[in-house]
Scaffold this active site. Sequence first.
Site, mmCIF file in Angstrom:
data_model
loop_
_atom_site.group_PDB
_atom_site.id
_atom_site.type_symbol
_atom_site.label_atom_id
_atom_site.label_comp_id
_atom_site.label_asym_id
_atom_site.label_seq_id
_atom_site.Cartn_x
_atom_site.Cartn_y
_atom_site.Cartn_z
ATOM 1 N N ARG A 1 42.965 49.629 34.559
ATOM 2 C CA ARG A 1 42.131 49.053 35.626
ATOM 3 C C ARG A 1 42.949 48.105 36.507
ATOM 4 O O ARG A 1 42.749 48.041 37.710
ATOM 5 C CB ARG A 1 40.928 48.325 35.016
ATOM 6 C CG ARG A 1 39.916 49.316 34.439
ATOM 7 C CD ARG A 1 38.906 48.634 33.566
ATOM 8 N NE ARG A 1 38.062 47.718 34.301
ATOM 9 C CZ ARG A 1 37.481 46.657 33.752
ATOM 10 N NH1 ARG A 1 37.652 46.372 32.480
ATOM 11 N NH2 ARG A 1 36.720 45.895 34.472
ATOM 12 N N ARG B 1 36.247 48.932 47.091
ATOM 13 C CA ARG B 1 37.408 48.917 46.205
ATOM 14 C C ARG B 1 38.548 49.751 46.763
ATOM 15 O O ARG B 1 39.611 49.826 46.128
ATOM 16 C CB ARG B 1 37.011 49.494 44.855
ATOM 17 C CG ARG B 1 36.860 48.447 43.755
ATOM 18 C CD ARG B 1 36.363 49.174 42.560
ATOM 19 N NE ARG B 1 36.670 48.568 41.308
ATOM 20 C CZ ARG B 1 35.792 47.849 40.608
ATOM 21 N NH1 ARG B 1 34.600 47.595 41.082
ATOM 22 N NH2 ARG B 1 36.125 47.391 39.417
ATOM 23 N N ARG C 1 32.365 45.585 26.620
ATOM 24 C CA ARG C 1 32.397 46.850 27.362
ATOM 25 C C ARG C 1 33.568 47.696 26.866
ATOM 26 O O ARG C 1 34.638 47.181 26.594
ATOM 27 C CB ARG C 1 32.589 46.545 28.856
ATOM 28 C CG ARG C 1 31.342 46.056 29.522
ATOM 29 C CD ARG C 1 31.592 45.493 30.891
ATOM 30 N NE ARG C 1 32.564 46.232 31.696
ATOM 31 C CZ ARG C 1 32.868 45.906 32.951
ATOM 32 N NH1 ARG C 1 32.279 44.877 33.541
ATOM 33 N NH2 ARG C 1 33.759 46.594 33.637
ATOM 34 N N ARG D 1 35.842 38.980 27.194
ATOM 35 C CA ARG D 1 34.549 39.037 27.906
ATOM 36 C C ARG D 1 33.482 39.722 27.037
ATOM 37 O O ARG D 1 33.742 40.695 26.354
ATOM 38 C CB ARG D 1 34.716 39.815 29.206
ATOM 39 C CG ARG D 1 33.400 40.016 29.927
ATOM 40 C CD ARG D 1 33.579 40.307 31.369
ATOM 41 N NE ARG D 1 34.167 41.607 31.627
ATOM 42 C CZ ARG D 1 34.415 42.038 32.870
ATOM 43 N NH1 ARG D 1 34.164 41.275 33.916
ATOM 44 N NH2 ARG D 1 34.954 43.230 33.053
ATOM 45 N N LYS E 1 34.440 37.409 39.355
ATOM 46 C CA LYS E 1 33.592 37.743 40.506
ATOM 47 C C LYS E 1 32.112 37.779 40.106
ATOM 48 O O LYS E 1 31.267 37.224 40.787
ATOM 49 C CB LYS E 1 33.960 39.117 41.094
ATOM 50 C CG LYS E 1 35.392 39.244 41.567
ATOM 51 C CD LYS E 1 35.645 40.563 42.289
ATOM 52 C CE LYS E 1 35.465 41.808 41.436
ATOM 53 N NZ LYS E 1 36.428 41.959 40.348
HETATM 54 P P1 AMP Z 1 33.372 46.589 37.372
HETATM 55 O O1 AMP Z 1 32.217 46.207 36.519
HETATM 56 O O2 AMP Z 1 33.229 46.121 38.811
HETATM 57 O O3 AMP Z 1 34.714 46.227 36.792
HETATM 58 O O4 AMP Z 1 33.345 48.211 37.473
HETATM 59 C C1 AMP Z 1 33.472 49.006 36.317
HETATM 60 C C2 AMP Z 1 33.887 50.419 36.697
HETATM 61 O O5 AMP Z 1 32.909 51.010 37.571
HETATM 62 C C3 AMP Z 1 35.196 50.511 37.473
HETATM 63 O O6 AMP Z 1 36.334 50.482 36.611
HETATM 64 C C4 AMP Z 1 35.026 51.867 38.164
HETATM 65 O O7 AMP Z 1 35.193 52.931 37.244
HETATM 66 C C5 AMP Z 1 33.542 51.851 38.549
HETATM 67 N N1 AMP Z 1 33.315 51.250 39.887
HETATM 68 C C6 AMP Z 1 32.633 50.098 40.169
HETATM 69 N N2 AMP Z 1 32.625 49.859 41.494
HETATM 70 C C7 AMP Z 1 33.307 50.875 42.071
HETATM 71 C C8 AMP Z 1 33.676 51.198 43.416
HETATM 72 N N3 AMP Z 1 33.334 50.408 44.439
HETATM 73 N N4 AMP Z 1 34.393 52.340 43.624
HETATM 74 C C9 AMP Z 1 34.747 53.153 42.614
HETATM 75 N N5 AMP Z 1 34.459 52.901 41.320
HETATM 76 C C10 AMP Z 1 33.754 51.776 41.042
#
Ligand code: AMP
Length: 214
Positions: free
Chosen positions: A171, A88, A160, A127, A13
């Site tokens: 996740r 989400r 990360r 990644r 994404k």
């Molecule tokens: P991502 O980089 O999108 O995979 O996000 C990394 C982490 O940020 C996720 O595993 C959640 O802990 C938090 N996070 C990001 N976006 C959201 C969201 N819309 N709602 C809740 N937690 C989020």
Amino acid sequence: MKLIMLGPPGVGKGTQAQKMSEKFGTKHISTGDILRNAIENSTELGIMANNYVSKGELVPDALMLDLIEATLFGEDSPSSFILDGFPRTIPQAKALDKLFNKNNTKLNAVLLLDADFDLIAKRLSARRVCKNCQAVYNLLTNPPKVEGKCDKCGGELYQRDDDKLDTIKRRLDVYKTQTEPLIGYYKESGLLKKVDSSGSPEEVFNRILNILGG
Ligand code: AMP
């Protein structure tokens, strides 16, 4: 153009949103990047979010909604954007609909990038992200030209913490239970467009351009 990118973590994404933003100047809004930045700078939001992010859990909806309202409709509100990582959960999607109504604006489409979970776990553990400009690489599909260095700014690449295997599994579970129901939600509203996410980032991007153009 106002778009949402939906799909499991690691499906690409962020990479696709970055490409859209380079081609069309669409603002790429990654809630994950915003949270990581807040954590790194120990802001109030960062301190509250850290515990959830490090475990691969979702940050509570109330915090996320304040953040998204300020980002989309606060000062410097972008006229065109692509949301990567938000919504989400169903409550986040419903609250986002309300925000759009309140601000007399509409979503153009929700792009669903889908892939097999085994492939995703492999991709996620390969990644790497630039510490400086957040550009995303993948040691398998999109490696940097020089090992450990960002092609764009020369910054240092890192893995990360939540891209390590145990947290990846958590996740993906969280995605299945809390985020996947959004597919039905957006199918019902007629906004959902499926994108085959196999192949190189360029191939996927061309499919997206076809979908949006057609
Ligand atoms: P991502 O980089 O999108 O995979 O996000 C990394 C982490 O940020 C996720 O595993 C959640 O802990 C938090 N996070 C990001 N976006 C959201 C969201 N819309 N709602 C809740 N937690 C989020």
